[in-house]
Scaffold this active site. Structure first.
Site, PDB file in Angstrom:
ATOM      1  N   SER A   1      -9.311   1.709   2.946  1.00 30.32           N
ATOM      2  CA  SER A   1      -8.132   2.764   2.083  1.00 30.32           C
ATOM      3  C   SER A   1      -7.530   1.783   1.320  1.00 30.32           C
ATOM      4  O   SER A   1      -6.946   2.225   0.465  1.00 30.32           O
ATOM      5  CB  SER A   1      -7.560   3.527   2.854  1.00 30.32           C
ATOM      6  OG  SER A   1      -6.980   3.143   4.000  1.00 30.32           O
TER       7      SER A   1
ATOM      8  N   LYS B   1       0.738  -1.254  -0.003  1.00 28.98           N
ATOM      9  CA  LYS B   1       0.064  -0.016   0.004  1.00 28.98           C
ATOM     10  C   LYS B   1       0.828   1.174  -0.039  1.00 28.98           C
ATOM     11  O   LYS B   1       1.890   1.424   0.612  1.00 28.98           O
ATOM     12  CB  LYS B   1      -0.965   0.009   1.442  1.00 28.98           C
ATOM     13  CG  LYS B   1      -1.862   1.194   1.376  1.00 28.98           C
ATOM     14  CD  LYS B   1      -2.800   0.686   2.632  1.00 28.98           C
ATOM     15  CE  LYS B   1      -3.915   2.162   2.871  1.00 28.98           C
ATOM     16  NZ  LYS B   1      -4.756   1.695   3.855  1.00 28.98           N
TER      17      LYS B   1
ATOM     18  N   SER C   1      -9.873  -0.599   7.282  1.00 29.89           N
ATOM     19  CA  SER C   1      -9.158  -0.109   5.759  1.00 29.89           C
ATOM     20  C   SER C   1      -8.585  -1.550   5.225  1.00 29.89           C
ATOM     21  O   SER C   1      -8.168  -1.435   3.940  1.00 29.89           O
ATOM     22  CB  SER C   1      -8.239   0.710   5.921  1.00 29.89           C
ATOM     23  OG  SER C   1      -9.012   2.174   6.056  1.00 29.89           O
TER      24      SER C   1
END
Length: 471
Positions: free
Chosen positions: A144, A69, A168
């Protein structure tokens, strides 16, 4: 082929690290319309693969590509947080979790999309564009850690790291039909990770199976002397006991999350999964959690000012460079009274005591991960209980509640609604990821939802066939 199976095939010589990396780079290029990756380390990954082929040490992830990420540092690699504010930023060091992955033989294949600064639940960056759901490309993949979920679901990485503050990791795992684990707070180091809200943030794995998540947790979990927020609670081998099944395991069904504020079709799919848990020998009973409806609100009241504090300087000097939605949430944090934050701290201790009492009678809790399946990109609302409500608000009571008390939660695919995945959440005691993964693995041995894949995508591991055909 799961991450664990792929790792075994590399170790036994069926495939070389170079072949694996080449295949995944081909799959990424063939699916660039998903916008799962913000930066692909093509040259670096190939060089690392070639170097590994002559290395003497072969760790548990030797030769396996992992996606990261884009709020997690990878030395020499852009780290933008999907934000204009960091569009030219390049990391100079590795995050602790990346150090551990590399030490285990993993190859960092690229940085994947995220909601700007990981502060949102859709992964629709105003600066770098939205990540798309492989099951329906006009739908969100959640956030996210949406790029992580999209990449794994589309076969563009066998495993990925995400981060989870208020859902997330779990949200994209559920909406993309993959497995994602939020570890206990303090189990995994946050050093080298852009914070969202420091008292809730944690790094977690996203992969195809619970076994894959166990393999990744064996690598990334543990105390980091340079991160005082990490715990020195001993880390077990997450494979020990993962196949012990559910016989006599006590599971509490959080009934309110099956009945209120949830799409009835989602509730039906998750209820069917609970019946499967009973078939496996689990003792399932309804549980009531005192003050539960306040848990998500408490978490959000503390998250807002914590998140804003991270960005104070940029809010003063570069306010217009934030995406509109993230800018609005950060500004809200300026107006949360200090008394509200202090009250939240006190309420958090009460909630933790309440949960500890609940876990005196059960070993796990079960609920839907999300109340809905993935909405279309750009649709800000969902319909629940006959009323329209903001999508982001719909998920708070299903995810922020567990973040408040720092518990480990895994989301596993358990069905589909309108050809979009549904997620089952299994919640454990603090530092008991082992039981959470054990239950998830038992469920996946009985069902095949985790083996379902989006249609019409050039994907892996189909190209990596046992006959060693074209890659």
């Amino acid at each position: 082929m799961s991450l664990r199976q792929l790792a075994a095939s590399v170790r036994d010589g069926t495939y070389s690290p170079r072949e694996i990396v080449e295949a995944y780079l081909h799959a990424i290029a063939s699916n660039d319309h998903l916008n799962a990756y913000l930066y692909v380390r093509a040259q670096e990954a190939m060089e690392e693969a070639e170097s590994l082929e002559t290395a003497r040490s072969r760790g548990p992830l030797w030769g396996i590509p992992i996606a990261i990420k884009d709020i997690i540092d990878v030395a020499g690699t852009p780290m933008t947080g999907a934000s204009k504010l960091l569009e030219s930023n390049v990391s100079t060091t590795d995050a602790h979790v990346v150090e551990r992955l590399k030490a285990a033989g993993a190859i960092i294949i690229g940085k994947v999309n995220t909601h700007e600064f990981a502060y949102g639940a859709t992964t629709t960056s105003a600066h770098f564009g939205p990540a798309h759901n492989p099951w329906a490309s006009n739908h969100i993949c959640g956030g996210s850690s949406g790029g992580s979920g999209s990449a794994v679901a589309a076969g563009l990485a066998p495993g990925a790291l995400g981060t989870d503050t208020a859902g997330s990791v779990r949200v994209p795992a559920a909406l993309c039909g993959v497995t994602g684990l939020r570890p206990t707070m303090g189990r995994v180091s946050n050093r080298g990770v852009i914070p969202v809200a420091w008292s809730f943030d944690t790094v977690g794995p996203i992969a195809t199976t619970a076994e894959d998540c166990a393999l990744m947790m064996n690598v990334i979990a543990g105390h980091d002397p340079q991160d005082p927020s990490t715990s020195d609670v001993p880390v077990p081998n997450y494979f020990d006991g993962i196949s012990h099944g559910l016989r006599d395991l006590r599971i509490g069904m959080v009934r309110t999350l099956f009945e209120e504020g949830v799409d009835p079709r989602v509730s039906k799919a998750v209820s069917s999964a609970v019946s499967d848990l009973k078939t496996l020998g689990a003792q399932v009973t309804d549980v009531e959690i005192p003050h539960f409806e306040s848990f998500g609100v408490i978490q959000q009241s503390m998250q807002f000012p914590q998140a804003t504090s991270v960005h104070l300087e940029n809010l003063r000097t570069r306010l217009g460079d934030y995406g509109a939605d993230v800018r609005a949430r950060l500004l809200v944090g300026l107006f949360v009274p200090s008394t509200t934050y202090v009250t939240g701290q006190r309420a958090r201790r009460i909630a933790t005591t309440v949960i500890e009492r609940v876990f005196q009678d059960v070993d796990l809790l079960v609920a839907p991960t999300m109340p809905v399946v993935a909405p279309p990109i750009g649709q800000e609302w969902v319909e629940l209980d006959g009323k329209k409500m903001p999508y982001r608000l719909s998920l708070i009571r299903f995810n922020s509640c567990w973040s408040l008390v720092g518990l480990p939660v895994v989301s596993v695919p358990c069905g589909q609604v309108d050809n979009l995945p549904v997620g089952l959440a299994l919640v454990g005691r603090k530092f008991d990821e082992a039981t959470v993964l054990r239950a998830a693995h038992a469920y996946q041995m009985l069902t095949n939802w985790h083996q379902q894949t989006p249609k019409d995508l050039p994907r892996l591991p189909s190209e990596l066939d046992v006959n060693r055909g074209p890659i």
